[in-house]
Design a protein around this motif. Structure first.
Motif, PDB file in Angstrom:
ATOM      1  N   ASN A  63     -19.022  -1.725 -10.944  1.00 23.20           N
ATOM      2  CA  ASN A  63     -17.596  -1.585 -10.696  1.00 23.20           C
ATOM      3  C   ASN A  63     -17.030  -0.516 -11.629  1.00 23.20           C
ATOM      4  O   ASN A  63     -17.083  -0.658 -12.852  1.00 23.20           O
ATOM      5  N   ILE A  64     -16.494   0.551 -11.034  1.00 18.04           N
ATOM      6  CA  ILE A  64     -15.977   1.662 -11.836  1.00 18.04           C
ATOM      7  C   ILE A  64     -14.475   1.858 -11.643  1.00 18.04           C
ATOM      8  O   ILE A  64     -13.871   2.723 -12.278  1.00 18.04           O
ATOM      9  N   GLY A  65     -13.883   1.068 -10.777  1.00 21.15           N
ATOM     10  CA  GLY A  65     -12.452   1.184 -10.517  1.00 21.15           C
ATOM     11  C   GLY A  65     -12.032   0.152  -9.489  1.00 21.15           C
ATOM     12  O   GLY A  65     -12.826  -0.683  -9.045  1.00 21.15           O
ATOM     13  N   PHE A  66     -10.766   0.206  -9.112  1.00 19.15           N
ATOM     14  CA  PHE A  66     -10.252  -0.712  -8.093  1.00 19.15           C
ATOM     15  C   PHE A  66      -9.041  -0.084  -7.425  1.00 19.15           C
ATOM     16  O   PHE A  66      -8.442   0.866  -7.942  1.00 19.15           O
ATOM     17  N   PHE A  67      -8.691  -0.631  -6.288  1.00 17.01           N
ATOM     18  CA  PHE A  67      -7.402  -0.306  -5.676  1.00 17.01           C
ATOM     19  C   PHE A  67      -6.838  -1.570  -5.060  1.00 17.01           C
ATOM     20  O   PHE A  67      -7.568  -2.483  -4.667  1.00 17.01           O
ATOM     21  N   SER A  68      -5.501  -1.648  -5.019  1.00 12.04           N
ATOM     22  CA  SER A  68      -4.820  -2.769  -4.361  1.00 12.04           C
ATOM     23  C   SER A  68      -3.972  -2.192  -3.240  1.00 12.04           C
ATOM     24  O   SER A  68      -3.188  -1.274  -3.456  1.00 12.04           O
ATOM     25  N   LEU A  69      -4.166  -2.736  -2.056  1.00 14.51           N
ATOM     26  CA  LEU A  69      -3.555  -2.206  -0.830  1.00 14.51           C
ATOM     27  C   LEU A  69      -2.588  -3.213  -0.237  1.00 14.51           C
ATOM     28  O   LEU A  69      -2.914  -4.392  -0.094  1.00 14.51           O
ATOM     29  N   ASP A  70      -1.391  -2.741   0.075  1.00 15.13           N
ATOM     30  CA  ASP A  70      -0.402  -3.568   0.764  1.00 15.13           C
ATOM     31  C   ASP A  70      -0.512  -3.264   2.258  1.00 15.13           C
ATOM     32  O   ASP A  70       0.032  -2.259   2.731  1.00 15.13           O
ATOM     33  N   PRO A  71      -1.218  -4.102   3.041  1.00 14.99           N
ATOM     34  CA  PRO A  71      -1.433  -3.792   4.453  1.00 14.99           C
ATOM     35  C   PRO A  71      -0.157  -3.830   5.279  1.00 14.99           C
ATOM     36  O   PRO A  71      -0.043  -3.116   6.276  1.00 14.99           O
ATOM     37  N   ALA A  72       0.815  -4.641   4.857  1.00 11.92           N
ATOM     38  CA  ALA A  72       2.064  -4.716   5.611  1.00 11.92           C
ATOM     39  C   ALA A  72       2.902  -3.458   5.422  1.00 11.92           C
ATOM     40  O   ALA A  72       3.605  -3.017   6.334  1.00 11.92           O
ATOM     41  N   GLY A  73       2.814  -2.864   4.235  1.00  7.29           N
ATOM     42  CA  GLY A  73       3.604  -1.672   3.958  1.00  7.29           C
ATOM     43  C   GLY A  73       2.826  -0.380   4.091  1.00  7.29           C
ATOM     44  O   GLY A  73       3.364   0.699   3.835  1.00  7.29           O
ATOM     45  N   TYR A  74       1.542  -0.495   4.491  1.00  7.24           N
ATOM     46  CA  TYR A  74       0.671   0.684   4.628  1.00  7.24           C
ATOM     47  C   TYR A  74       0.705   1.540   3.360  1.00  7.24           C
ATOM     48  O   TYR A  74       0.815   2.762   3.414  1.00  7.24           O
ATOM     49  N   SER A  75       0.624   0.858   2.208  1.00  5.13           N
ATOM     50  CA  SER A  75       0.727   1.584   0.944  1.00  5.13           C
ATOM     51  C   SER A  75      -0.308   1.096  -0.063  1.00  5.13           C
ATOM     52  O   SER A  75      -0.722  -0.069  -0.041  1.00  5.13           O
ATOM     53  N   VAL A  76      -0.707   1.997  -0.931  1.00  4.88           N
ATOM     54  CA  VAL A  76      -1.612   1.674  -2.026  1.00  4.88           C
ATOM     55  C   VAL A  76      -0.758   1.357  -3.250  1.00  4.88           C
ATOM     56  O   VAL A  76      -0.027   2.216  -3.747  1.00  4.88           O
ATOM     57  N   GLU A  77      -0.839   0.125  -3.702  1.00  3.93           N
ATOM     58  CA  GLU A  77      -0.035  -0.290  -4.858  1.00  3.93           C
ATOM     59  C   GLU A  77      -0.570   0.350  -6.137  1.00  3.93           C
ATOM     60  O   GLU A  77       0.189   0.906  -6.924  1.00  3.93           O
TER      61      GLU A  77
END
Length: 203
Positions: A63-77
């Motif tokens: 694991n070298i990183g992460f992303f959190s995705l808001d699928p309802a808002g089509y945005s990467v938090e």
């Protein structure tokens, strides 16, 4: 697991895996500390939450990183990479993948770092501003953090700078904030899973 290219994969964060929780906590804490060094304040954005889909970015099974995705808002938090893996085009690769599979224009949650702004421009991504209730929540959190530091810290006063929060105590508070935020998500998720399991067993 999703393969982006040889050696680079995406894997979903699982609250039931202790190693997942430890890895995400470590990287989220580092994100907060790095952003504090940059802006001198708490950087908002959740690594995990009930409304987010969080995945690890992996290189050669690490694991070298992460992303959190808001699928309802089509945005990467949030999207975060460990410093030693930056500058290799990995964040670009991840965002291109998400953009390709997004039914609407993918956006990055603001405010963005200079690097985030450059990526958004390069990939022609939108910007997703905080909603009014999010702004209010953020301000409440900031006030609690500042008040807590002011009430307990003596370093700033002894250094002759009472108007600014003590850097040492602010960093300590950010570490505690990361633990509490992630533990809350893990606890709530496990409660939901336990409730679902109990409901299924009664059918």
């Amino acid at each position: 697991m999703t393969v982006l290219e040889q050696g680079i994969t995406l894997d979903v964060f699982v609250t039931e895996r202790a190693e997942d929780v430890d890895d995400l906590l470590g990287m989220y804490t580092n994100f907060l500390l790095e952003e504090f060094d940059r802006i001198g304040e708490l950087a908002f954005g959740n690594a995990a939450a009930g409304y987010l889909l969080t995945s690890f970015i992996r290189c050669d099974d690490h694991n070298i990183g992460f992303f959190s995705l808001d699928p309802a808002g089509y945005s990467v938090e949030l999207i975060y990479l460990k410093p030693e893996y930056r500058g290799r085009g990995i964040a670009t690769l991840v965002l291109q993948h998400l953009k390709q599979h997004c039914p609407q224009q993918l956006a990055l949650k603001t405010p963005l770092s200079p690097g985030g702004e450059a990526l958004a421009d390069k990939l022609e991504l939108g910007r997703a501003d905080n909603l009014p209730h999010e702004e209010a929540t953020n301000e409440d959190v900031l006030q609690v953090i500042r008040a807590g530091i002011k009430a307990t810290c003596k370093h700033g006063k002894s250094a002759g700078n009472p108007s600014k929060p003590c850097k040492r105590c602010y960093q300590k508070t950010l570490r505690r904030y990361a633990v509490e935020a992630l533990n809350k998500v893990v606890t709530e998720t496990r409660q939901v899973l336990a409730l679902r399991a109990g409901t299924s067993s009664r059918r």
